[in-house]
Design a protein around this motif. Structure first.
Motif, PDB file in Angstrom:
ATOM      1  N   GLN A  88     -40.574 -69.751  21.237  1.00  0.00           N
ATOM      2  CA  GLN A  88     -40.259 -70.526  22.586  1.00  0.00           C
ATOM      3  C   GLN A  88     -39.109 -71.661  22.969  1.00  0.00           C
ATOM      4  N   ASP A  89     -39.099 -72.038  21.675  1.00  0.00           N
ATOM      5  CA  ASP A  89     -38.190 -73.683  21.718  1.00  0.00           C
ATOM      6  C   ASP A  89     -37.026 -73.077  20.151  1.00  0.00           C
ATOM      7  N   ASP A  90     -35.938 -72.954  20.319  1.00  0.00           N
ATOM      8  CA  ASP A  90     -35.414 -72.124  21.854  1.00  0.00           C
ATOM      9  C   ASP A  90     -34.987 -70.788  21.416  1.00  0.00           C
ATOM     10  N   ASP A 120     -29.055 -78.515  15.180  1.00  0.00           N
ATOM     11  CA  ASP A 120     -29.281 -80.218  15.084  1.00  0.00           C
ATOM     12  C   ASP A 120     -29.808 -80.676  16.127  1.00  0.00           C
ATOM     13  N   GLU A 121     -29.829 -80.061  17.395  1.00  0.00           N
ATOM     14  CA  GLU A 121     -30.769 -80.061  18.742  1.00  0.00           C
ATOM     15  C   GLU A 121     -32.204 -81.689  18.286  1.00  0.00           C
ATOM     16  N   GLU A 122     -32.732 -80.730  17.727  1.00  0.00           N
ATOM     17  CA  GLU A 122     -34.266 -81.708  16.802  1.00  0.00           C
ATOM     18  C   GLU A 122     -34.029 -82.931  16.251  1.00  0.00           C
ATOM     19  N   ILE A 123     -33.007 -82.963  15.881  1.00  0.00           N
ATOM     20  CA  ILE A 123     -32.369 -84.315  15.077  1.00  0.00           C
ATOM     21  C   ILE A 123     -32.261 -85.202  16.185  1.00  0.00           C
ATOM     22  N   LEU A 170     -43.639 -75.245  22.846  1.00  0.00           N
ATOM     23  CA  LEU A 170     -43.085 -76.202  22.167  1.00  0.00           C
ATOM     24  C   LEU A 170     -43.433 -77.206  20.775  1.00  0.00           C
ATOM     25  N   HIS A 171     -43.310 -77.158  20.238  1.00  0.00           N
ATOM     26  CA  HIS A 171     -42.755 -78.283  19.089  1.00  0.00           C
ATOM     27  C   HIS A 171     -45.061 -78.261  18.097  1.00  0.00           C
ATOM     28  N   ASP A 172     -45.778 -77.532  19.012  1.00  0.00           N
ATOM     29  CA  ASP A 172     -47.201 -76.685  18.787  1.00  0.00           C
ATOM     30  C   ASP A 172     -47.998 -75.951  17.437  1.00  0.00           C
TER      31      ASP A 172
HETATM   32 ZN   LIG Z   1     -38.011 -78.732  20.714  1.00  0.00          ZN
END
Ligand SMILES: [Zn+2]
Ligand SMILES: [Zn+2]
Length: 410
Positions: free
Chosen positions: A104-106, A138-141, A376-378
């Protein structure tokens, strides 16, 4: 077998989760996909080992501002032991759910962008405006070595982007969701210092005592915000959220902590999200006065994860009314695909869209997943195959409308 689903699964199987995302395999795979579709591809590297893939489909009138479809290459970590199926297996269950970190992400939208373009090209559709697809690291950081550097580059400037789509979030209901702004993350730490000593003593102003008082103050604020949501006065994304993510204290001994020593230092970390209109100075004042008062030997650190105002000093929000022709084109494209849109929302989380909005570019957050739990993130992040396929169709409608929109036609 080479189908949209197997192509999606192959991308999901590349482990681009932090802390060591395999960017090079992801980029090679996506580049090969781009070539098979006939798109131009270039790899940019604003930071060593962190490639950004930029794909382009030239429009027949390249002097018109272009369209950008953005997604990120990286994912948050997964805890495999807590999942029903391994997070990089992209296993499809008999009922059609595809399990993977990034489903889902992404990574879904990245592949849907490509599949939609593939289908449009196979029907000989010709865009008027150039369509660019960016896949950023690097979006997630925080995006600092990805989108943040990209928008400052001469390569970005030469794209002349008029409108962009970035990620959104799944919709548990029948309607698609669209997001006109993000909340802004502050990684925020409180440190307390105090009298150390014997575990049996009642010291005044110990580090742990002071930190716990702060945590209670933060919790009260959290409750006050949550109450507004519970009373139905605001959506979750329209209030400030603050959640503790770690506590750090204790004197380490051979078998764990020295249980009879009160530590002289203690620290707590919080994920704090401001709404686009929160006054950051007021927030800072609250932290300094109520949450980490220096008179109790407390200090704090705020790490701001990106800009919260645009170059004009305005909140980073994309208009979703008649003043923004792109919004009208977007809305009409969804409706002409026979779909319904929920009213535009603020995204509870944060995306790279903030860097584009900061440059004054209108951006909508949109991940076409409806009747889908928000994962997301789960653990057990997954996406239904039919939902994924539907999303491709929706992007076909969006890309054809946005890329042929000419000023004055609305
Ligand atoms: Zn995310
Ligand atoms: Zn994301």
């Amino acid at each position: 077998e080479d189908t949209p689903i197997t192509r999606f699964q192959r991308y999901l199987r590349i482990n681009t989760a932090h802390p060591s995302p395999d960017y090079s395999s992801a980029v090679s795979y996506l580049k090969a996909q781009a070539h098979s579709i006939g798109l131009q591809a270039q790899t940019l590297e604003f930071s060593p080992g962190k490639p950004l893939l930029l794909l382009s489909w030239p429009g027949s009138n390249p002097s018109l501002p272009s369209i950008l479809l953005n997604s990120h290459l990286d994912s948050v970590p997964a805890e495999p032991s807590k999942w029903l199926h391994p997070p990089f297996s992209a296993l499809r269950t008999s009922d059609g759910r595809i399990f993977a970190r990034g489903a889902q992400d992404d990574k879904c939208i990245a592949m849907q962008h490509l599949e939609a373009i593939r289908n449009l090209r196979s029907r000989s559709f010709q865009p008027l405006r150039t369509v660019h697809v960016s896949l950023v690291p690097d979006e997630e950081i925080g995006g600092f070595d990805g989108a943040a550097k990209f928008v400052e580059s001469k390569e970005f400037q030469s794209l002349q982007i008029g409108f962009a789509l970035d990620e959104g979030q799944a919709s548990p209901g029948d309607e698609f969701r669209v997001f006109y702004a993000d909340r802004f993350p502050w990684h925020f730490k409180i440190r307390a210092k105090g009298q150390p000593g014997h575990g049996s003593m009642l010291y005044d102003n110990s580090a742990m005592e002071n930190l716990m008082k702060s945590v209670e103050a933060v919790s009260r604020f959290r409750e006050s915000q949550f109450d507004v949501v519970k009373a139905g006065k605001a959506m979750n994304s329209e209030v400030v959220s603050v959640n503790p993510v770690y506590f750090k204290a204790g004197v380490v001994s051979k078998d764990g902590f020295a249980m009879n020593v009160q530590p002289s230092e203690a620290e707590a970390g919080f994920d704090l999200r401001l709404t686009p209109t929160t006054d950051p100075d007021e927030m800072r004042r609250r932290i300094a006065e109520e949450w980490a008062p220096a008179v109790r030997n407390m200090s704090f650190e705020i790490i701001e994860k990106g800009p919260i105002r645009d170059y004009m000093g305005c909140p980073l929000m994309t208009a979703t009314n008649d003043s923004n022709p792109w919004w009208l084109v977007f809305k009409q494209a969804i409706e002409s695909a026979g779909e319904k849109l929920f009213r535009p929302e603020i995204l509870a989380s944060t995306t790279d869209a903030r860097f584009l909005r900061q440059k004054g570019i209108p951006v909508l957050g949109f991940s076409p997943m409806r009747n889908t739990p928000i994962l997301l993130h789960d653990h057990n992040e997954h996406l239904q195959d039919t939902v994924y396929m539907k999303g491709i169709q929706v992007y076909e409608s969006l890309i054809s409308s946005l890329s042929t929109y000419t000023e004055g036609s609305h």
